[in-house]
Design a protein around this motif. Structure first.
Motif, short mmCIF file in Angstrom:
data_model
loop_
_atom_site.label_atom_id
_atom_site.label_comp_id
_atom_site.label_asym_id
_atom_site.label_seq_id
_atom_site.Cartn_x
_atom_site.Cartn_y
_atom_site.Cartn_z
N VAL A 14 -49.38 -41.58 4.30
CA VAL A 14 -49.15 -40.18 4.38
C VAL A 14 -48.13 -39.70 3.87
O VAL A 14 -46.89 -40.30 4.08
CB VAL A 14 -49.35 -39.53 5.92
CG1 VAL A 14 -49.26 -38.02 5.64
CG2 VAL A 14 -50.81 -39.72 6.36
N GLU A 16 -45.55 -36.42 3.10
CA GLU A 16 -45.37 -35.11 3.53
C GLU A 16 -44.22 -34.56 2.81
O GLU A 16 -43.17 -34.81 3.14
CB GLU A 16 -45.26 -34.72 4.95
CG GLU A 16 -46.52 -35.31 5.77
CD GLU A 16 -46.43 -35.25 7.35
OE1 GLU A 16 -45.23 -34.99 7.76
OE2 GLU A 16 -47.33 -35.38 7.84
N ALA A 17 -44.29 -33.41 1.70
CA ALA A 17 -43.45 -32.78 1.18
C ALA A 17 -42.18 -33.55 0.67
O ALA A 17 -41.16 -33.40 1.01
CB ALA A 17 -42.76 -31.64 2.23
N SER A 36 -47.28 -34.04 -1.35
CA SER A 36 -48.00 -34.44 -0.29
C SER A 36 -49.17 -34.86 -0.61
O SER A 36 -49.94 -34.54 -1.64
CB SER A 36 -48.14 -33.25 0.52
OG SER A 36 -46.72 -32.54 0.92
N ARG A 38 -52.59 -37.89 1.06
CA ARG A 38 -53.09 -39.05 2.17
C ARG A 38 -53.85 -39.97 1.49
O ARG A 38 -54.77 -39.62 0.62
CB ARG A 38 -53.83 -38.23 3.17
CG ARG A 38 -52.82 -37.32 3.97
CD ARG A 38 -53.57 -36.79 5.24
NE ARG A 38 -53.00 -36.04 6.08
CZ ARG A 38 -53.14 -35.73 7.28
NH1 ARG A 38 -54.26 -36.08 7.83
NH2 ARG A 38 -52.33 -35.27 8.10
N GLY A 71 -38.64 -34.80 3.35
CA GLY A 71 -39.80 -35.12 3.71
C GLY A 71 -40.21 -36.57 4.56
O GLY A 71 -38.91 -37.09 4.85
N HIS A 72 -41.26 -36.60 4.53
CA HIS A 72 -41.48 -38.01 5.39
C HIS A 72 -42.67 -38.68 4.59
O HIS A 72 -43.68 -38.39 4.07
CB HIS A 72 -42.06 -37.48 6.77
CG HIS A 72 -41.09 -37.05 7.42
ND1 HIS A 72 -39.98 -37.45 8.22
CD2 HIS A 72 -40.86 -35.53 7.72
CE1 HIS A 72 -39.46 -36.60 8.83
NE2 HIS A 72 -40.05 -35.26 8.71
N ASP A 79 -43.29 -44.17 10.55
CA ASP A 79 -42.55 -43.49 9.41
C ASP A 79 -41.30 -44.43 8.99
O ASP A 79 -40.75 -45.43 9.64
CB ASP A 79 -41.71 -42.19 10.36
CG ASP A 79 -40.88 -41.30 9.19
OD1 ASP A 79 -40.06 -41.83 8.55
OD2 ASP A 79 -40.89 -40.30 9.40
#
Length: 593
Positions: A14, A16-17, A36, A38, A71-72, A79
């Motif tokens: 994943v 994210e941003a 972003s 998945r 982001g992540h 993470d």
């Protein structure tokens, strides 16, 4: 984005941003811009995009080798900021330049990587047996890695990446520089990993490979342009793809005319004619053209989506400065090169390395203004032949004449008429673009006003001005190719040798490259090229197909394809011909051994 039930099967990856930037000299490069996405677990996801899109950066972030600026990134639910070391226990990563130790054997490389990854003796022996079977490297366990073919090296790199039986496998262009037979073998391995519940994220420059994926992420300039299965990319192009033929025009001139026409998004030379993708749903036929509808492919969608965001291809007049001197040009009637004397003549050419015969008495001739292809599997002797033709490697025996000069006696006299782009980027990576151009201008003896004229031409026509102060090593791959070709053309050679020049380059950059090459050929420059992209072989006037140092076939692309035509395969592709002829020859050699 594909629908999925995360409660049933959490995604493997994943983003994210995610933002990531790098500094290149004085420039700041935004590699990823709020991306972003998945990646579903258990399938094969393709990662595609033009050079500089951010594919390798995404791979390195997923491997925990880089951290996002913002982001992540979550891999297998963890993470990367907090648990990068734990994540790396559950993934395998094969970068573009996988670090095999070429002085070690296959087995010693596996032992070393097992040590580095902490596999104990009980784990590793069973894993070695399984991976050697999977990659068909079992019989080669004691062969030195440096003596393996390109495809076998890639399979060994893949085996090393799979040692830990990873849950997520990251493959950054694993098939770059390998022949079609090895590509099929590698993809057979990748597809078989589905049954072992391994999630695969694979980036590739071969768009036919994208159609083998379950899902595709298409990146452009650090952003996600689209994510969906291959068929979803193709659907909007229904009724907009055609095969065009013209009885009075050869395919290369027809392709150039079609590409310049308003409303044409793409024009690609193929076996049957020129494949065209148009903006609307009505063909743009002109006199003498035959337009027949064909089903869309993923490559059509890829090029169509990116065409408007990319710089226009080189205009037809752009390479006038690359033409040979007026005394060497063909007349206005563009008479066929086949009416002129050969500029390359090879007779009984042999090359030994110790007792190993790499090139076995081959012979062929190339006429002025031809695009001549030299095809073969890894280790067939193509690059050795090329190096002999360029005067970089002496022949063991035989006759070899280039531009009327016997290379075995006066190679220096021929080199002034030759341009050469090597298989691997061979410019000076620690020098800037401007410094590389200046160095090669001096090496070719350019002086005064002509030197400045040619340097200005190279910067302008290859759009290198923005990168003038950048180190050559830091250039995107497509711009490395532009710089290498610009340096090879500075002295306006009449013969151009290109050894796998488009390996790893994205399809848009390949199209730009071939437009340049076609214009050079039309201007009278003789072009000799090796390639592993079988669709590029269709641009050639004649081809030689080599295997194990010998010539298996010589002729036009149509004649080569005709050698494997059967009732069961009435319209073979060049890849079908390549694989069929080489596998038959290798089987014959094994039976005779």
């Amino acid at each position: 984005m594909p629908a999925q039930d995360d409660a049933v099967e959490p995604p493997a990856l994943v983003l994210e941003a995610v933002h990531k930037h790098f500094r290149q000299g004085r420039r700041q490069v935004q590699a990823l811009k709020g991306l972003s996405a998945r990646i579903a677990a258990g399938g094969v996801t393709g990662l595609l995009g033009p050079d500089g899109a951010g594919k390798t950066t995404l791979m390195r972030l997923a491997a925990g080798l880089l951290l996002p600026d913002a982001g992540h990134v979550r891999v297998l639910g963890r993470d990367t900021r907090q648990e990068a070391a734990t994540i790396q226990q559950d993934l395998g990563y094969m970068p573009q330049r996988f670090g095999l130790y070429e002085d070690l054997t296959v087995q010693e490389n596996l032992d070393l990587y097992a040590d580095l990854q902490g596999l104990d003796a009980a784990q590793r022996n069973a894993r070695f047996v399984e991976l050697l079977r999977l990659t068909a490297l079992g019989p080669f366990g004691q062969r030195r890695a440096g003596a393996l073919s390109g495809g076998m090296k890639q399979k060994l790199g893949l085996a090393c990446a799979l040692l830990r039986a990873p849950r997520l496998l990251l493959l950054d262009e694993p098939t770059v520089g390998v022949d079609p037979i090895s590509r099929r073998e590698l993809w057979s391995i990748i597809k078989n990993l589905r049954a072992q519940d391994v999630t695969v994220l694979v980036s590739t420059a071969y768009l036919d490979e994208a159609e083998l994926c379950d899902d595709i992420l298409l990146l452009h300039e650090g952003e996600l342009l689209a994510q969906q299965p291959p068929a979803a990319f193709e659907a909007p192009l229904a009724g907009r793809c055609y095969m065009v033929r013209h009885a009075g025009l050869r395919r290369r001139p027809l392709q150039a005319a079609l590409q310049a026409r308003a409303g044409v998004l793409d024009a690609l030379v193929q076996a049957e004619g020129v494949r065209v993708v148009v903006e609307g749903r009505a063909p743009l036929a002109q006199g003498g053209e035959d337009w027949q509808p064909v089903p869309p492919r993923f490559e059509d969608a890829f090029v169509s989506l990116l065409r408007k965001a990319e710089p226009e291809l080189v205009p037809d007049a752009a390479l006038q400065a690359s033409r040979p001197s007026p005394a060497g040009e063909r007349g206005g009637c563009q008479q066929s090169a086949v009416d002129e004397a050969p500029v390359i003549e090879v007779r009984e050419l042999r090359r030994f390395f110790g007792s190993f015969e790499a090139v076995k008495g081959i012979g062929f001739s190339v006429r002025r203004g031809e695009v001549f292809g030299l095809l073969g599997a890894n280790g067939a002797g193509k690059s050795t032949t090329f190096r002999m033709l360029c005067g970089l490697l002496p022949a063991s025996s035989g006759s070899l004449r280039v531009a009327g000069v016997d290379l075995r006696r006066a190679s220096a006299a021929a080199r002034g008429r030759i341009g050469y782009v090597s298989q691997k980027f061979a410019l000076y990576g620690n020098l800037s673009v401007a410094q590389n151009l200046s160095f090669f201008a001096s090496a070719y003896g350019l002086r005064g006003a002509r030197r400045q004229q040619r340097l200005d031409w190279a910067r302008r026509e290859f759009e290198l001005g923005a990168y003038a102060e950048a180190s050559a090593a830091d250039l995107p791959l497509g711009y490395k190719q532009r710089l290498a070709l610009a340096c090879a053309l500075l002295h306006q050679p009449s013969i151009l040798f290109l050894d796998e020049p488009t390996s790893g380059v994205d399809p848009l950059a390949r199209r730009e490259f071939w437009q340049r090459i076609n214009l050079l050929a039309e201007a009278g420059v003789t072009v000799m090229i090796t390639t592993h992209f079988m669709e590029e072989a269709e641009y050639c006037d004649h081809l030689v197909l080599m295997s194990l140092g010998e010539i298996l076939a010589f002729g036009t692309p149509q004649e080569i394809r005709g050698k494997v035509k059967t009732e069961a395969m009435p319209a073979p592709s060049m890849e079908d011909a390549f694989i069929g002829l080489i596998q038959a020859h290798e089987a014959q050699v094994r039976r005779a051994a």
